[in-house]
Enzyme design. Structure first.
Site, PDB file in Angstrom:
ATOM      1  N   ASP A  77       1.700  -7.872  14.116  1.00  0.00           N
ATOM      2  CA  ASP A  77       0.846  -8.256  12.737  1.00  0.00           C
ATOM      3  C   ASP A  77       0.286  -9.064  12.790  1.00  0.00           C
ATOM      4  OD1 ASP A  77       0.552  -5.995   9.371  1.00  0.00           O
ATOM      5  OD2 ASP A  77      -0.336  -7.675   9.945  1.00  0.00           O
TER       6      ASP A  77
ATOM      7  N   ASP B 211      -5.870  -5.938  12.759  1.00  0.00           N
ATOM      8  CA  ASP B 211      -5.072  -6.955  13.166  1.00  0.00           C
ATOM      9  C   ASP B 211      -3.162  -6.403  13.534  1.00  0.00           C
ATOM     10  OD1 ASP B 211      -3.301  -6.003  10.907  1.00  0.00           O
ATOM     11  OD2 ASP B 211      -3.377  -8.264  10.280  1.00  0.00           O
ATOM     12  N   GLU B 212      -3.130  -4.746  14.042  1.00  0.00           N
ATOM     13  CA  GLU B 212      -1.664  -4.622  14.208  1.00  0.00           C
ATOM     14  C   GLU B 212      -1.832  -3.675  15.243  1.00  0.00           C
ATOM     15  OE1 GLU B 212       0.709  -1.853  11.386  1.00  0.00           O
ATOM     16  OE2 GLU B 212      -1.360  -1.987  10.667  1.00  0.00           O
TER      17      GLU B 212
HETATM   18  N1  DCP Z   1      -6.952  -5.693   3.868  1.00  0.00           N
HETATM   19  C1  DCP Z   1      -8.000  -4.712   3.724  1.00  0.00           C
HETATM   20  N2  DCP Z   1      -7.295  -4.167   1.928  1.00  0.00           N
HETATM   21  C2  DCP Z   1      -6.091  -3.802   1.875  1.00  0.00           C
HETATM   22  C3  DCP Z   1      -5.079  -4.447   2.893  1.00  0.00           C
HETATM   23  C4  DCP Z   1      -5.547  -4.924   4.345  1.00  0.00           C
HETATM   24  O1  DCP Z   1      -8.571  -5.215   3.770  1.00  0.00           O
HETATM   25  N3  DCP Z   1      -5.449  -3.365   1.025  1.00  0.00           N
HETATM   26  C5  DCP Z   1      -7.415  -6.031   5.714  1.00  0.00           C
HETATM   27  C6  DCP Z   1      -7.252  -7.699   5.241  1.00  0.00           C
HETATM   28  C7  DCP Z   1      -6.258  -8.450   6.187  1.00  0.00           C
HETATM   29  C8  DCP Z   1      -6.007  -6.918   7.112  1.00  0.00           C
HETATM   30  O2  DCP Z   1      -6.484  -5.865   7.073  1.00  0.00           O
HETATM   31  O3  DCP Z   1      -6.087  -9.387   6.472  1.00  0.00           O
HETATM   32  C9  DCP Z   1      -5.036  -6.833   7.689  1.00  0.00           C
HETATM   33  O4  DCP Z   1      -3.643  -6.241   6.480  1.00  0.00           O
HETATM   34  P1  DCP Z   1      -2.365  -6.795   6.499  1.00  0.00           P
HETATM   35  O5  DCP Z   1      -1.507  -5.639   5.523  1.00  0.00           O
HETATM   36  O6  DCP Z   1      -1.730  -6.971   7.603  1.00  0.00           O
HETATM   37  O7  DCP Z   1      -1.977  -7.420   5.910  1.00  0.00           O
HETATM   38  P2  DCP Z   1      -2.545  -9.382   6.074  1.00  0.00           P
HETATM   39  O8  DCP Z   1      -2.511  -9.688   8.036  1.00  0.00           O
HETATM   40  O9  DCP Z   1      -3.505 -10.151   5.430  1.00  0.00           O
HETATM   41  O10 DCP Z   1      -0.638 -10.595   5.572  1.00  0.00           O
HETATM   42  P3  DCP Z   1       0.533 -10.068   6.641  1.00  0.00           P
HETATM   43  O11 DCP Z   1       0.395 -11.914   6.929  1.00  0.00           O
HETATM   44  O12 DCP Z   1       1.116  -9.685   4.974  1.00  0.00           O
HETATM   45  O13 DCP Z   1       0.213  -9.365   7.039  1.00  0.00           O
HETATM   46 MG    MG Z   2      -0.984  -8.694   8.704  1.00  0.00          MG
END
Ligand code: DCP
Ligand code: MG
Length: 552
Positions: A111, A202-203
């Site tokens: 992730d 991203d995952e």
């Molecule tokens: N995303 C979004 N709306 C949300 C959650 C996430 O648009 N409610 C998008 C933005 C994030 C991406 O998806 O950058 C990936 O989600 P993650 O939950 O993996 O969050 P992040 O990668 O930003 O942070 P982390 O470091 O916790 O994985």
């Molecule tokens: Mg993420």
């Protein structure tokens, strides 16, 4: 069977009403451990009070509280012989589930860290070290780790985020950029598992069993190498979790975020120890609603307690839901790699500030149609069922579907049908539009299917070309959590598309409860507890009920 002791009723402390006001964005994400939770909750409460979102949240809360009361009353009515019967049912089921345990595979969940924010920072290094969020005043998609220290997180309205962190820098979303970087990461993943399963931009889940054996490296070494490689190729960091199944691997990837990894060894003892104190909310598919219900009715807060209260779970939930809870208690999860061509649907959606400006709504629909078309063409897919999801200004969620005679994949065709569905609903003030396409031109073995061969369910959908009577609410998820289309927590990795990602399915029970709230007249025919893989409607009604979790 132990008593289903419940926590005290969730009645709000009138002096501190914010303490019982929890939304998806008051729940901690990685990097939010030291946050002053009370301050965040109070700010969110005060800034939301009186808004339509707030009213809707309160409505949901009241409904959940009532559901908890009803379920507690049902627990109290169980006779001694009922209790011993269900305890036997649970014991038997636990043994059967235990027999399915497979410790032969090594799964890695990767992730990206603060993905959109990290990409933006790569583009503009002056953002480094400063609190920033991607999104705008109405909603933010993510926040970097500096901003998270203030309680700012994904799915939070930007105006609340700014209140929590006045220095916060906002950067608008740019999906093309994120897709570009996502593609780069996938090229790396492919080297470790050519059949890796992308769960969102991203995952991904990778079965690294072969690569560990072939290269005689430990799973930890492979995880380390993969993360280094992702960093070299993209300049971005990611976190990884390694475990004997996908459900646990996902939990593990969050443990040492950001830029970290955690390996759970492949033995039963290690899994059971890990699970014993794990809060249930950490599990994919258990969101706010399920958490409240399990805690409020049964006093279940950790995964291990699922087993201790197994008898009550079997008494009150459908078999599929009880099975899910018991398997969580055993630390079981999926270990197989589904056929890539099992993809059942592709969807995307957009949240924006509520508007009734028809031109603007048409423009959003056109953008979504284009994105959907691009994604389908990338996969070589055409589909026959198009579903439009809408969220009104007052947070009511509606879904309308149409099944066409021929398969479509072009932007024009998608838009054309989507417009018909949308126009039938207008005038309306909307804050979200989503599009999903399903019924692809292939069967589960990847063969082209015959569009003239109608299933009964197809017939029902197509029999309602206007979509007026079709309420696919549960298929798509309801007004829940991060408000995206609902998918099976870790099975349906198919929705791999722009904003519509893994965070969709935060809650197993949510859709069930909230569909009631939205006055859908559900036909409780599908007892799978999982998303209906064919996206088909039940046979005797106009309403799709996919999640059926409670016993009648
Ligand atoms: N995303 C979004 N709306 C949300 C959650 C996430 O648009 N409610 C998008 C933005 C994030 C991406 O998806 O950058 C990936 O989600 P993650 O939950 O993996 O969050 P992040 O990668 O930003 O942070 P982390 O470091 O916790 O994985
Ligand atoms: Mg993420």
């Amino acid at each position: 069977m132990e008593k289903a002791e419940a926590e005290p009723s969730a009645s709000a402390d009138s002096a501190r009403p914010w303490q019982s006001y929890t939304t998806v964005y008051t729940n901690a994400k990685a990097g939010m451990d030291g946050v002053d939770k009370e301050k965040v909750q109070r700010t969110v409460y005060e800034m939301s009070k009186g808004s339509k979102y707030f009213e809707n949240e309160e409505r949901k809360e009241a409904f959940i509280r009532q559901k908890i009361d009803n379920m507690r009353a049902r627990c109290a009515k169980l006779s001694a012989s009922d209790i011993s019967h269900y305890q036997m049912v649970a014991d038997k089921r636990i043994l059967e589930l235990e027999a399915t345990r497979d410790l032969s595979r090594i799964w890695l969940h990767v992730d990206m860290d603060a993905f959109y924010a990290a990409v933006e920072t790569l583009d503009n290094p002056s953002l480094r070290g400063r609190p920033m969020a991607v999104g705008g005043m109405s909603m933010i998609s993510t926040a970097n780790y500096e901003a998270r220290k203030f309680g700012v997180r994904a799915a939070m309205p930007g105006f609340i985020a700014r209140k929590l962190c006045p220095e916060l820098i906002f950067v608008p979303t740019d999906f093309k950029k994120y897709t570009y970087y996502s593609d780069l990461t996938r090229k790396v993943f492919q080297k470790y598992d050519p059949n890796f399963m992308a769960a969102s931009l991203d995952e991904a889940y990778l079965d690294i069993t072969e690569v560990c054996n072939e290269r005689d490296l430990t799973s930890g070494e492979i995880a380390e190498e993969l993360r280094t490689s992702v960093h070299e190729v993209t300049g971005l960091t990611c976190s990884a979790g390694v475990a004997p199944n996908r459900l646990l691997a996902k939990v593990c990837s969050d443990i040492n975020k950001p830029n970290g990894q955690f390996v759970l060894p492949s033995n039963r003892m290690a899994v059971m120890t890990f699970i014993s104190s794990l809060p249930i909310r950490k599990i994919g598919g258990i969101g706010k609603v399920t958490e409240h219900i399990l805690s409020g009715v049964f006093g279940i807060n950790t995964c291990e307690e699922m087993l201790q209260k197994g008898g009550f779970l079997c008494a009150l939930f459908s078999r599929s839901s009880a099975d899910f809870f018991l398997s969580v208690g055993l630390g079981l999860g999926k270990t197989d790699t589904p056929q890539v061509r099992f993809r059942k649907s592709i969807s995307n959606e957009r949240t924006f500030s509520a508007t009734d400006d028809t031109a603007l709504l048409y423009q959003k629909l056109a953008e979504l149609s284009e994105m959907l078309s691009i994604d389908m063409q990338k996969e070589g897919l055409s589909g026959r069922t198009l579903t439009l999801k809408l969220k009104t200004a007052s947070f009511e969620v509606r879904s309308r579907a149409v099944t066409m005679q021929k398969y479509i994949c072009s932007r024009e065709d998608i838009l054309n049908h989507a417009l018909k569905l949308l126009n039938a609903e207008l005038p309306l003030s909307l804050r979200l539009i989503g599009l999903r396409i399903s019924h692809f031109n292939e069967d589960k073995d990847g063969h082209l299917s015959d569009p003239t061969q109608k299933t009964l369910a197809n017939f029902i959908i197509s029999g309602d070309a206007s979509g007026k009577n079709v309420c696919e609410h549960s298929l798509l998820g309801s007004d829940t959590s991060d408000s995206h289309f609902m998918v099976d927590p870790e099975n349906d990795l198919s929705i791999d598309n722009h904003e519509t990602c893994h965070y969709v399915s935060e809650d197993l029970l949510d859709s069930n409860l909230l569909s009631d709230l939205d006055h859908c007249n559900f036909n409780l025919s599908n007892n799978s507890g999982k998303i209906d893989n064919n996206n088909e409607l039940p046979l005797n009604g106009s309403v799709a009920k996919v999640y059926m979790n409670f016993k009648d």
